[in-house]
Design an enzyme around this catalytic site. Structure first.
Site, PDB file in Angstrom:
ATOM      1  N   GLY A  77       3.740  -6.021  -2.623  1.00  0.00           N
ATOM      2  CA  GLY A  77       4.437  -5.626  -1.407  1.00  0.00           C
ATOM      3  C   GLY A  77       5.896  -5.322  -1.693  1.00  0.00           C
ATOM      4  O   GLY A  77       6.221  -4.588  -2.614  1.00  0.00           O
ATOM      5  N   LYS A 101       1.119  -7.646 -13.890  1.00  0.00           N
ATOM      6  CA  LYS A 101       1.115  -7.918 -12.451  1.00  0.00           C
ATOM      7  C   LYS A 101       0.890  -9.415 -12.299  1.00  0.00           C
ATOM      8  O   LYS A 101      -0.251  -9.892 -12.396  1.00  0.00           O
ATOM      9  CB  LYS A 101       0.019  -7.132 -11.739  1.00  0.00           C
ATOM     10  CG  LYS A 101       0.061  -7.295 -10.221  1.00  0.00           C
ATOM     11  CD  LYS A 101      -0.970  -6.437  -9.535  1.00  0.00           C
ATOM     12  CE  LYS A 101      -0.932  -6.638  -8.024  1.00  0.00           C
ATOM     13  NZ  LYS A 101       0.268  -6.053  -7.397  1.00  0.00           N
ATOM     14  N   LYS A 158       2.557   1.432  -5.567  1.00  0.00           N
ATOM     15  CA  LYS A 158       3.158   0.757  -6.731  1.00  0.00           C
ATOM     16  C   LYS A 158       2.250   0.787  -7.958  1.00  0.00           C
ATOM     17  O   LYS A 158       2.714   1.012  -9.069  1.00  0.00           O
ATOM     18  CB  LYS A 158       3.466  -0.711  -6.409  1.00  0.00           C
ATOM     19  CG  LYS A 158       4.602  -0.962  -5.485  1.00  0.00           C
ATOM     20  CD  LYS A 158       4.963  -2.439  -5.418  1.00  0.00           C
ATOM     21  CE  LYS A 158       3.790  -3.342  -5.169  1.00  0.00           C
ATOM     22  NZ  LYS A 158       3.076  -3.042  -3.901  1.00  0.00           N
ATOM     23  N   GLU A 182       0.816  -1.218   0.000  1.00  0.00           N
ATOM     24  CA  GLU A 182       0.000   0.000   0.000  1.00  0.00           C
ATOM     25  C   GLU A 182       0.849   1.267   0.000  1.00  0.00           C
ATOM     26  O   GLU A 182       0.547   2.242   0.698  1.00  0.00           O
ATOM     27  CB  GLU A 182      -0.961   0.012   1.209  1.00  0.00           C
ATOM     28  CG  GLU A 182      -1.939  -1.152   1.250  1.00  0.00           C
ATOM     29  CD  GLU A 182      -2.887  -1.192   0.058  1.00  0.00           C
ATOM     30  OE1 GLU A 182      -3.258  -0.105  -0.432  1.00  0.00           O
ATOM     31  OE2 GLU A 182      -3.228  -2.297  -0.395  1.00  0.00           O
ATOM     32  N   VAL A 183       1.898   1.264  -0.786  1.00  0.00           N
ATOM     33  CA  VAL A 183       2.787   2.427  -0.865  1.00  0.00           C
ATOM     34  C   VAL A 183       2.502   3.259  -2.115  1.00  0.00           C
ATOM     35  O   VAL A 183       2.772   4.460  -2.138  1.00  0.00           O
ATOM     36  CB  VAL A 183       4.265   1.974  -0.849  1.00  0.00           C
ATOM     37  CG1 VAL A 183       5.205   3.150  -0.991  1.00  0.00           C
ATOM     38  CG2 VAL A 183       4.568   1.238   0.438  1.00  0.00           C
ATOM     39  N   SER A 198      -3.719 -10.519  -5.055  1.00  0.00           N
ATOM     40  CA  SER A 198      -4.576 -11.056  -4.003  1.00  0.00           C
ATOM     41  C   SER A 198      -5.440  -9.932  -3.450  1.00  0.00           C
ATOM     42  O   SER A 198      -4.990  -8.803  -3.309  1.00  0.00           O
ATOM     43  CB  SER A 198      -3.739 -11.688  -2.892  1.00  0.00           C
ATOM     44  OG  SER A 198      -2.833 -10.756  -2.341  1.00  0.00           O
TER      45      SER A 198
END
Length: 239
Positions: free
Chosen positions: A115, A37, A15, A12-13, A41
């Site tokens: 992540g 991608k 990307k 959750e940055v 998930s």
């Protein structure tokens, strides 16, 4: 392969916004950039709230969301665990096979991981193993807030220990009140990480439009440098 593997210092940055936005910017400049991608998930591929669909919209590619993300499961867990709990046997070779097929259709590929680099990705690999197999430089997306220098430098060093080239870093999601702190963080990341920071994106809202994202890339990211590398000097010149 001509492209970039987009990873991050955490989940959750930003990307997806960076991957889709950069692909969209490059396509506007005449580069046939594709997006991939491997595993998602939390949403199915055609779920409009999922990353695969957002990549499709932001980039402007015509590829189906199921081709952009061939392995999508609804449970929001680490990809390897989510696939296992869904009863799906997926190995790194499967991820690479789909990538090769999609990459043949584009000049330049942007691959979004899940992540960070040490996330369990498929039955036999973490994210970093897929990045190694694809042999593309890394673009690291990082938070703009306190702690980001530590997280980013650790990610850079972990990547280099595994013989991965770090092409650059983008900070994502800063508030206007953080302008000075962001400048300080950029300077420290460049100094201690020995890497180029391509810029910092402000917070654009929960679901920014493609137009807003592309405008932000044009305004805040050194995307012209990225474009010139792709078009003129070749991938070996990232650093």
């Amino acid at each position: 392969m001509n492209g970039l593997f987009v990873t991050a210092t955490d989940t959750e940055v930003g990307k997806t916004l960076v991957t889709g936005g950069l692909a969209g910017f490059l396509r506007e400049k005449g580069v046939d950039a594709g997006v991939y991608k491997p595993v998602q998930s939390g949403h199915h591929a055609n779920d409009m709230d999922g990353d695969a669909w957002r990549l499709k919209v932001l980039s402007g590619v015509l590829d189906d969301a199921s081709d952009i993300c061939p392995y999508a499961v609804s449970e929001p867990l680490a990809p390897a665990l989510a696939l296992q709990r869904a009863g799906r046997e997926v190995a790194m070779a499967d991820l690479l096979t789909h990538f090769t097929s999609l990459a043949r259709q584009h000049e330049f590929m942007l691959v979004e991981g899940a992540g960070g680099l040490a996330v369990p990705y498929a039955s036999d690999c973490m994210v970093i193993h897929v990045a190694q197999a694809m042999q593309m430089p890394l673009l690291i997306v990082a938070r703009p807030t306190l702690g980001t220098v530590n997280h980013t430098v650790l990610t850079i060093e972990y990547a280099r220990q595994h013989d991965l080239q770090v092409a650059g870093v983008i900070l994502s999601g800063y508030q206007s009140s953080q302008n000075e702190r962001v400048k300080e963080n950029i300077n420290m990341i460049e100094t201690y990480g020995n890497v180029r920071v391509w810029g910092a994106l402000p917070y654009l809202g929960e679901k920014p439009s493609r137009e807003a994202v592309l405008q932000a890339f044009d305004q805040y990211i050194n995307a012209s440098f990225i474009h010139s590398i792709i078009r003129k000097r070749g991938m070996e010149q990232w650093n």
